[in-house]
Design an enzyme around this catalytic site. Structure first.
Site, PDB file in Angstrom:
ATOM      1  N   GLY A 178      -0.872   6.239  -2.710  1.00 31.84           N
ATOM      2  CA  GLY A 178      -1.362   7.597  -2.494  1.00 31.84           C
ATOM      3  C   GLY A 178      -0.584   8.322  -1.401  1.00 31.84           C
ATOM      4  N   LYS A 220       0.842  -1.187   0.000  1.00 32.10           N
ATOM      5  CA  LYS A 220       0.000   0.000   0.000  1.00 32.10           C
ATOM      6  C   LYS A 220       0.883   1.244   0.000  1.00 32.10           C
ATOM      7  CE  LYS A 220      -3.509   0.375   2.697  1.00 32.10           C
ATOM      8  NZ  LYS A 220      -4.142   1.096   1.586  1.00 32.10           N
ATOM      9  N   GLY A 221       0.250   2.394  -0.207  1.00 30.63           N
ATOM     10  CA  GLY A 221       0.998   3.645  -0.124  1.00 30.63           C
ATOM     11  C   GLY A 221       1.148   4.366  -1.437  1.00 30.63           C
ATOM     12  N   GLU A 275      -2.640   4.627   7.348  1.00 30.97           N
ATOM     13  CA  GLU A 275      -3.417   3.431   6.950  1.00 30.97           C
ATOM     14  C   GLU A 275      -3.006   2.208   7.770  1.00 30.97           C
ATOM     15  OE1 GLU A 275      -4.227   4.501   2.257  1.00 30.97           O
ATOM     16  OE2 GLU A 275      -2.431   3.406   2.796  1.00 30.97           O
TER      17      GLU A 275
HETATM   18  C1  5RP Z   1      -2.965   5.017  -0.522  1.00 39.05           C
HETATM   19  C2  5RP Z   1      -3.181   3.577  -0.743  1.00 39.05           C
HETATM   20  C3  5RP Z   1      -4.295   3.182  -1.641  1.00 39.05           C
HETATM   21  O1  5RP Z   1      -5.187   2.399  -0.952  1.00 39.05           O
HETATM   22  C4  5RP Z   1      -3.709   2.436  -2.814  1.00 39.05           C
HETATM   23  O2  5RP Z   1      -2.766   3.282  -3.449  1.00 39.05           O
HETATM   24  C5  5RP Z   1      -4.773   1.999  -3.815  1.00 39.05           C
HETATM   25  O3  5RP Z   1      -5.347   3.117  -4.414  1.00 39.05           O
HETATM   26  P1  5RP Z   1      -6.456   2.988  -5.542  1.00 39.05           P
HETATM   27  O4  5RP Z   1      -7.650   2.376  -4.907  1.00 39.05           O
HETATM   28  O5  5RP Z   1      -6.679   4.413  -5.995  1.00 39.05           O
HETATM   29  O6  5RP Z   1      -5.886   2.143  -6.651  1.00 39.05           O
HETATM   30  O7  5RP Z   1      -2.512   2.722  -0.211  1.00 39.05           O
HETATM   31  O8  5RP Z   1      -1.849   5.246   0.293  1.00 39.05           O
END
Ligand code: 5RP
Length: 226
Positions: A96, A93-94, A102
């Site tokens: 974003g 994850k990460g 999280e």
């Molecule tokens: C943010 C995250 C998100 O959950 C991960 O990047 C998935 O994002 P998306 O649902 O837009 O594909 O970990 O830090």
């Protein structure tokens, strides 16, 4: 139906009256926030905690009451997206940049539901560069320590070309390791480097189930720790 939306709605259906709910970050978690907002509008009473400022603003816009995490000792359910999910339910994850909050919220939740579309399923983690949150102090030194573990490391940049700054005031270094055969070992190894705050590796031990959405609207529930 949109695959992300389908997965998000299945997970939101698990939320019951009176629960304390963790709100994840990213486009799939945002679909969950919108679906939860619709249930709140219909009268569902819950309390929420957000994993990013963006998710907090979205939740407030949808009428979801958001509280400071310090008000609770644990949460009932957390719903969040992922960049990669392996066969055993380990996650990266990460994407974003919200991995630290999280991870704190996922670990404090009795049940953690991961919502993804089918493009996120992999045999082995490592297709996506692993995000690592580091303190800005001497970040260049931390960068070299990370690179010495054998990855191709890069500071994440903002649209303006500056170092990306997380909600916690830190930087992100994206580390391409290639296939990650032992996520738990790598997580520990990285976290032993001073200056590293958190990695985007989430152990399957904290995951209750993964909801995988498909473009035709079908959702597969993969139970990890029922
Ligand atoms: C943010 C995250 C998100 O959950 C991960 O990047 C998935 O994002 P998306 O649902 O837009 O594909 O970990 O830090």
């Amino acid at each position: 139906m949109d695959a992300k939306k389908a997965a998000a709605e299945k997970a939101v259906a698990k939320i019951q009256e009176g629960m304390i709910v963790g709100l994840g970050s990213g486009s799939t978690a945002s679909q969950a926030i919108r679906a939860l907002g619709a249930r709140v509008r219909e009268g569902l009473k819950i309390k929420a905690v957000a994993t990013s400022l963006k998710s907090e603003y979205l939740a407030l816009e949808y009428g979801i009451p958001v509280f400071d995490p310090g008000e609770f000792t644990s949460l009932d359910i957390d719903i969040d997206g992922a960049d990669e999910v392996d066969e055993k339910g380990n996650l990266v994850k990460g994407g974003g940049g919200s991995l630290l909050r999280e991870k704190v919220i996922a670990f404090a939740s009795k049940r953690f539901f991961v919502v993804v579309d089918d493009s996120k399923l992999v045999q082995t983690l490592g297709r996506f560069a692993l995000p690592v949150e580091v303190i800005p102090f001497a970040a260049q030194l931390t960068f070299h320590q990370l690179a010495a573990l054998g990855c191709d490391a890069a500071f994440r940049k903002s649209e303006e070309g500056q170092n990306f700054v997380t909600d916690n005031g830190n930087y992100i270094i994206d580390c391409k390791f290639g296939p990650i055969s032992d996520p738990a070992w790598l997580d520990v190894k990285i976290k032993m480097i001073p200056g590293v705050i958190e990695t985007g590796l989430f152990s399957n031990k904290v995951v209750t189930a993964v909801f995988v959405g498909y473009p035709d609207g079908r959702v597969r529930e993969i139970s990890i720790n029922p």
